[in-house]
Design an enzyme around this catalytic site. Sequence first.
Site, PDB file in Angstrom:
ATOM      1  N   GLU A   1       1.062  -0.986  -0.161  1.00  0.00           N
ATOM      2  CA  GLU A   1       0.262   0.175   0.614  1.00  0.00           C
ATOM      3  C   GLU A   1       0.896   1.046   0.213  1.00  0.00           C
ATOM      4  O   GLU A   1       0.288   3.120  -0.666  1.00  0.00           O
ATOM      5  CB  GLU A   1      -0.913   0.108   1.321  1.00  0.00           C
ATOM      6  CG  GLU A   1      -1.896  -1.344   1.013  1.00  0.00           C
ATOM      7  CD  GLU A   1      -1.214  -2.161   2.051  1.00  0.00           C
ATOM      8  OE1 GLU A   1      -2.042  -3.185   2.138  1.00  0.00           O
ATOM      9  OE2 GLU A   1       0.619  -2.755   2.359  1.00  0.00           O
TER      10      GLU A   1
ATOM     11  N   CYS B   1      -1.927  -2.719   7.513  1.00  0.00           N
ATOM     12  CA  CYS B   1      -1.828  -2.703   8.558  1.00  0.00           C
ATOM     13  C   CYS B   1      -2.240  -1.360   9.741  1.00  0.00           C
ATOM     14  O   CYS B   1      -2.239   0.031   8.540  1.00  0.00           O
ATOM     15  CB  CYS B   1      -0.251  -3.092   8.822  1.00  0.00           C
ATOM     16  SG  CYS B   1       1.222  -1.550   8.073  1.00  0.00           S
TER      17      CYS B   1
END
Length: 154
Positions: A84, A110
């Site tokens: 990401e 996360c």
Amino acid sequence: MSELQDRPSWNQYFMDIATLVAKRSTCKRRAVGAVIVKDKRVLSTGYNGAPSRIRHCAEVGCLREQMDVPSGERHELCRGIHAEQNAIIQAAYHGASINGASVFCTNLPCSICAKMIINAGIERIYYESGYADSMSEEMLAEAGVQLIKLENGC
């Protein structure tokens, strides 16, 4: 069966791309792919691994493995950058606005990636597998970022 019935949905299409992107991962523990999409257009992709010009964990070994760090903890103890993060960085590098976009990830982001996603203005996260980081889901919910878990076949 007609050709249109064999055609993947948009969600399946973008998740398939994220799965393919994950195959470029150089992480020894988990291959993750991310695709940032806006208006049904791919803006950026990313996979997890060491930054450019840095040796990959496949070459030098996994620090987290050596230190027996559990998944979802002590993210700073890693040579790699998350999928990401790489997708957000690539969008910035190439001047693509991702405000209002969606991200398709093979795994739930996360908490570090969640903070970046929130500040980047990404509105939706489509993911297939969970991740051992409860703070991520809490922050995303508080920020109003939609979490959509896709099952196989979307």
